[in-house]
Motif scaffolding. Structure first.
Motif, PDB file in Angstrom:
ATOM      1  N   PRO A   1       0.816  -1.225   0.000  1.00 55.65           N
ATOM      2  CA  PRO A   1       0.000   0.000   0.000  1.00 55.65           C
ATOM      3  C   PRO A   1       0.849   1.274   0.000  1.00 55.65           C
ATOM      4  N   ILE A   2       2.020   1.227   0.620  1.00 56.69           N
ATOM      5  CA  ILE A   2       2.875   2.421   0.675  1.00 56.69           C
ATOM      6  C   ILE A   2       3.518   2.649  -0.691  1.00 56.69           C
ATOM      7  N   SER A   3       3.948   1.567  -1.339  1.00 56.12           N
ATOM      8  CA  SER A   3       4.504   1.703  -2.682  1.00 56.12           C
ATOM      9  C   SER A   3       3.457   2.283  -3.637  1.00 56.12           C
ATOM     10  N   GLN A   4       2.197   1.905  -3.432  1.00 61.91           N
ATOM     11  CA  GLN A   4       1.130   2.368  -4.318  1.00 61.91           C
ATOM     12  C   GLN A   4       0.827   3.861  -4.149  1.00 61.91           C
ATOM     13  N   LEU A   5       1.323   4.474  -3.087  1.00 65.06           N
ATOM     14  CA  LEU A   5       1.192   5.929  -2.946  1.00 65.06           C
ATOM     15  C   LEU A   5       2.080   6.644  -3.964  1.00 65.06           C
ATOM     16  N   ASN A   6       3.047   5.890  -4.534  1.00 57.39           N
ATOM     17  CA  ASN A   6       3.881   6.378  -5.631  1.00 57.39           C
ATOM     18  C   ASN A   6       4.609   7.683  -5.278  1.00 57.39           C
ATOM     19  N   ARG A   7       5.203   7.687  -4.095  1.00 60.78           N
ATOM     20  CA  ARG A   7       5.924   8.878  -3.644  1.00 60.78           C
ATOM     21  C   ARG A   7       7.092   8.456  -2.765  1.00 60.78           C
ATOM     22  N   ILE A   8       8.230   9.094  -2.933  1.00 59.95           N
ATOM     23  CA  ILE A   8       9.377   8.855  -2.047  1.00 59.95           C
ATOM     24  C   ILE A   8       9.203   9.732  -0.811  1.00 59.95           C
ATOM     25  N   PHE A   9       9.331   9.131   0.372  1.00 59.98           N
ATOM     26  CA  PHE A   9       9.094   9.864   1.617  1.00 59.98           C
ATOM     27  C   PHE A   9      10.385  10.314   2.306  1.00 59.98           C
ATOM     28  N   TYR A  10      11.539   9.930   1.779  1.00 58.36           N
ATOM     29  CA  TYR A  10      12.826  10.343   2.375  1.00 58.36           C
ATOM     30  C   TYR A  10      12.863  10.035   3.876  1.00 58.36           C
ATOM     31  N   ASN A  11      12.175   8.965   4.251  1.00 59.45           N
ATOM     32  CA  ASN A  11      12.115   8.525   5.643  1.00 59.45           C
ATOM     33  C   ASN A  11      12.204   7.001   5.600  1.00 59.45           C
ATOM     34  N   THR A  12      13.307   6.455   6.108  1.00 58.67           N
ATOM     35  CA  THR A  12      13.544   5.023   5.972  1.00 58.67           C
ATOM     36  C   THR A  12      12.416   4.198   6.555  1.00 58.67           C
ATOM     37  N   GLY A  13      11.842   4.638   7.682  1.00 57.09           N
ATOM     38  CA  GLY A  13      10.770   3.884   8.317  1.00 57.09           C
ATOM     39  C   GLY A  13       9.545   3.726   7.434  1.00 57.09           C
TER      40      GLY A  13
END
Length: 409
Positions: free
Chosen positions: A325-337
């Protein structure tokens, strides 16, 4: 759509009940950025309602950290107060729970000499070794959660008007933590069961090696005898179940520290202590990094790899489908967690002793003898994509597909 206040309340309830799972009479320490005061106050209230004996809040201001690197002497950067380390240790010895709102500014230390950052980080890691062992061995309950700050939202949602960035970040945090579900706590329990099922399937297989292939990646990873896949959450020394990372979509284990060979290329930027490393490429021989490069931030990796001998070996291997689900947000969050839960990843540095049978009862030399890596550091970097294939080699030499085009085969 529920109001922001209702959603924030549900989120606070979720991380207290599922993340640290506070028990009556237990102490709680929350490390929180100044900007997340509204959520932090809610967390304190929820913890007391759950029966916490005492809640301590350790406020953080990232600008104070930057000032230290700009103004302090080298002697200062080499110093970490023993009384501060002692406090964390005593808290763990008394069975306390630790929660951290971990949202570092991806460019906090831009322009700062990376050797200064690595000096201070290493001094803190050396002083806090006992407390780190308390968390890595799951002796205590610990949980890392997320909440928006201005600097982080500005980096991740730079394409949006300024006034929309923090609301967009809250929406993402709520979404990846299932807060929009009618009962987030029940939704998380269901999610954890799904991760447990995947973990059990991999533990049943007993692959002796994993072979990774993708553009820029051709890596063989040997697994040690008695390794264990874990995922979702775990139990502390008192038998209390908790979830160490919220969100989480991974199952993870440990590679053999001397059994990694080949080359791997990262697929996302790495936020390394407030300094970005992009386009990371590592070459391993007999488990050790023998060559490395990056399109930017290579000098930060130089200092990381020099932390100690174990910093040049892998301590974690984690599997996350590209369909997460996080990959499907299609955005890099620059937060390893967060980014690590959108992508398969590895970690340089210390292994988690819980990932090998009987590991929490082993000392450093015994862990090394079993093939587990030991280090002061533990840094995850992302290698997953829609182009990643992983094969598993069974004990009899049979090769099976584990991942195809980034997802479970």
């Amino acid at each position: 759509m529920e109001s922001f206040e209702v959603l924030l309340e549900k989120y606070a309830e979720l991380v207290i009940k599922v993340g640290v799972n506070i028990q009556p009479g237990q102490n709680l320490m929350i490390t929180s950025p100044l900007e997340t005061v509204e959520l932090t106050r809610l967390l304190v209230a929820k913890a007391y309602r759950a029966g916490a004996k005492y809640v301590h809040v350790d406020w953080e201001d990232e600008q104070l950290m930057r000032i230290r690197y700009e103004e302090a002497s080298e002697e200062s950067l080499n110093y970490y107060p023993k009384w501060l380390a002692d406090m964390a240790e005593q808290f763990g010895d008394e069975g306390g729970a630790v929660m951290r709102i971990k949202v570092p500014d991806p460019e906090l230390f831009k322009g700062i000499d990376s050797s200064k950052v690595s000096t201070a980080v290493k001094a803190a890691a050396q002083a806090r070794q006992k407390h780190s062992a308390q968390t890595r061995n799951n002796q205590i309950t610990w949980s890392l959660i997320k909440a928006p700050t201005r600097a982080w939202a500005d980096k991740v949602f730079a394409d949006l008007p300024e006034e929309e960035r923090i609301p967009a970040m809250w929406k993402a945090v709520f979404q990846m933590n299932r807060v929009y579900r009618e009962d987030p706590v029940a939704a998380w329990r269901e999610h954890i069961q799904e991760l447990k099922l995947r973990q059990e399937q991999m533990n049943t297989k007993r692959y002796k090696k994993l072979h990774y292939r993708a553009p820029g990646t051709d890596l063989e990873v040997e697994m040690p005898e008695g390794y264990l896949w874990l995922g979702g959450g775990d139990t502390n020394a008192s038998g209390t179940y908790f979830v160490a990372n919220m969100p989480t979509e991974e199952i993870y284990s440990m590679p053999h520290r001397s059994g990694v060979n080949g080359t791997v290329t990262s697929t996302m930027p790495l936020n390394l202590n407030g300094q970005l490393v992009e386009g990371l490429k590592l070459t391993f021989r007999d488990g050790k990094v023998v060559d490395y490069d990056a399109t930017s931030g290579r000098e930060h990796m130089t200092h990381l790899l020099a932390t100690d001998e174990g910093a040049s070996h892998l301590g974690e291997v984690a599997l996350v489908p590209h369909s997460s689900p996080i990959s499907q947000l299609n955005r890099i969050f620059y937060n390893t967690g967060i980014d690590e839960n959108a992508s398969c990843h590895f970690a340089l540095g210390s292994a988690y002793p819980v990932n090998i049978e009987g590991g929490t009862r082993l000392g450093k030399e015994e862990l090394l003898a079993r093939g587990a890596n030991v280090s002061l550091t533990h840094v995850d970097f992302m290698i997953g994509s829609a182009e990643l294939d992983i094969d598993g080699e069974l004990p009899d030499g049979t090769i099976e597909p584990v991942f195809r085009k980034g997802n479970w085969a």
